[in-house]
Design an enzyme around this catalytic site. Structure first.
Site, mmCIF file in Angstrom:
data_model
loop_
_atom_site.group_PDB
_atom_site.id
_atom_site.type_symbol
_atom_site.label_atom_id
_atom_site.label_comp_id
_atom_site.label_asym_id
_atom_site.label_seq_id
_atom_site.Cartn_x
_atom_site.Cartn_y
_atom_site.Cartn_z
ATOM 1 N N HIS A 132 -7.954 2.938 -8.906
ATOM 2 C CA HIS A 132 -8.191 1.974 -7.837
ATOM 3 C C HIS A 132 -7.287 2.222 -6.644
ATOM 4 C CE1 HIS A 132 -9.249 -0.837 -11.408
ATOM 5 N NE2 HIS A 132 -10.341 -0.228 -10.974
ATOM 6 N N HIS A 221 -3.234 4.703 -2.108
ATOM 7 C CA HIS A 221 -2.965 5.677 -3.161
ATOM 8 C C HIS A 221 -3.580 5.195 -4.469
ATOM 9 C CE1 HIS A 221 0.267 2.654 -3.589
ATOM 10 N NE2 HIS A 221 0.156 2.923 -4.888
#
Length: 281
Positions: A132, A221
């Site tokens: 995610h 990220h």
């Protein structure tokens, strides 16, 4: 490589933790019963015998306490790592794990050194799952806020163009209270502008619901592994040394892997909501 605060929340239900900013809910008031889908966790274990691997691991605790009527909210972009870079990353994680004790796989929280004994299991469990990119902090919301939050997210993000996301830089992050260190892959080129626009839209929805907004300088990220405490200095040194020796993350110009943007999801409790549609559909 500078250790950065983690916008942690690149995860499913177990990763909605360690968020540094709890919400002051104020006085309690009578609430309608929550939807059953929020209360009934899935019974199947997609990783089969994973429970056996988790025995004796350190537990991870939310920074905000559980309160009846509160449900963790997490808005994110789902990401999957392609097969070829997955094999390269598995070898990289194997070397890192041999040099840095105490690393665990994000989400499933299996000790990384256990998975490193089986290359196939390392690929499947550590890198074969959904990752995610967080678009907002993971925060608790009240039951009566759920419909409003989901509706506003869909209104702000209802139409999105598909784009490519380049994951180009291995990075070490530390959460706000310095209780967790994360090994992550950061987006620094392709897709960065689009993701920041989406974060801005999520911030607007959070602001209207009196929820804490995302970091002022977001660093999109995905996180691969975590360890207890602040071990950023030692982990940084090992990562930098291994990057010089391997083909993974060796330069900002070389992309570790590329993933196509395939939508935005919002997880509240145990229920996942699809947020956007694509203009070409």
């Amino acid at each position: 490589m500078e250790a950065l605060k983690a916008s942690y929340g690149d995860a499913s239900s177990d990763s909605d933790i360690d968020d540094p900013t709890p919400v002051n809910m104020g006085s309690r008031m009578p609430l309608p019963p929550p939807p059953l889908s929020l209360l009934n966790p899935p019974t199947s274990n997609p990783l089969g015998t994973l429970d056996l691997l988790q025995t004796g691991q350190p537990s991870r605790v939310r920074s905000f306490p559980h309160v009846d009527g509160n449900y963790a909210l997490h808005v994110y972009i789902p990401v999957y790592i392609p097969s070829i870079p997955k094999k390269e990353l598995a070898l990289f994680l194997k070397r890192i794990s041999s040099l840095v004790p105490g690393l665990h796989v994000v989400d499933v929280d299996v000790p990384l050194d256990i998975l490193c004994k089986d290359d196939l299991k390392l690929e499947q469990v550590a890198l074969g799952r959904e990752f995610h990119i967080s678009l907002g902090r993971t925060v608790p919301i009240r039951v009566h806020q759920i419909d409003s939050v989901v509706a506003m997210l869909r209104q702000k993000l209802q139409f999105q163009k598909r784009y490519w996301i380049d994951f180009s830089k291995l990075q070490v992050f530390v959460n706000d209270d310095r209780t967790r260190t994360f090994l992550s892959i950061e987006v620094i080129t392709g897709g960065l502008a689009e993701i920041k626009r989406q974060i801005h839209a999520v911030n607007e929805v959070y602001r209207l619901h009196m929820l804490p907004e995302f970091y002022k300088d977001p660093r999109p990220h995905i996180s691969l592994a975590w360890a207890l405490g602040d071990i950023s200095d030692s982990l940084q040194r090992v990562v930098e040394d291994e990057m010089k020796r391997s083909n993974v993350g060796g330069s900002a110009q070389k992309c570790i892997f590329t993933s196509k943007f395939n939508g935005i999801e919002c997880k509240i409790g145990n229920k996942t909501y699809k947020i956007c549609k694509f203009q070409d559909e």
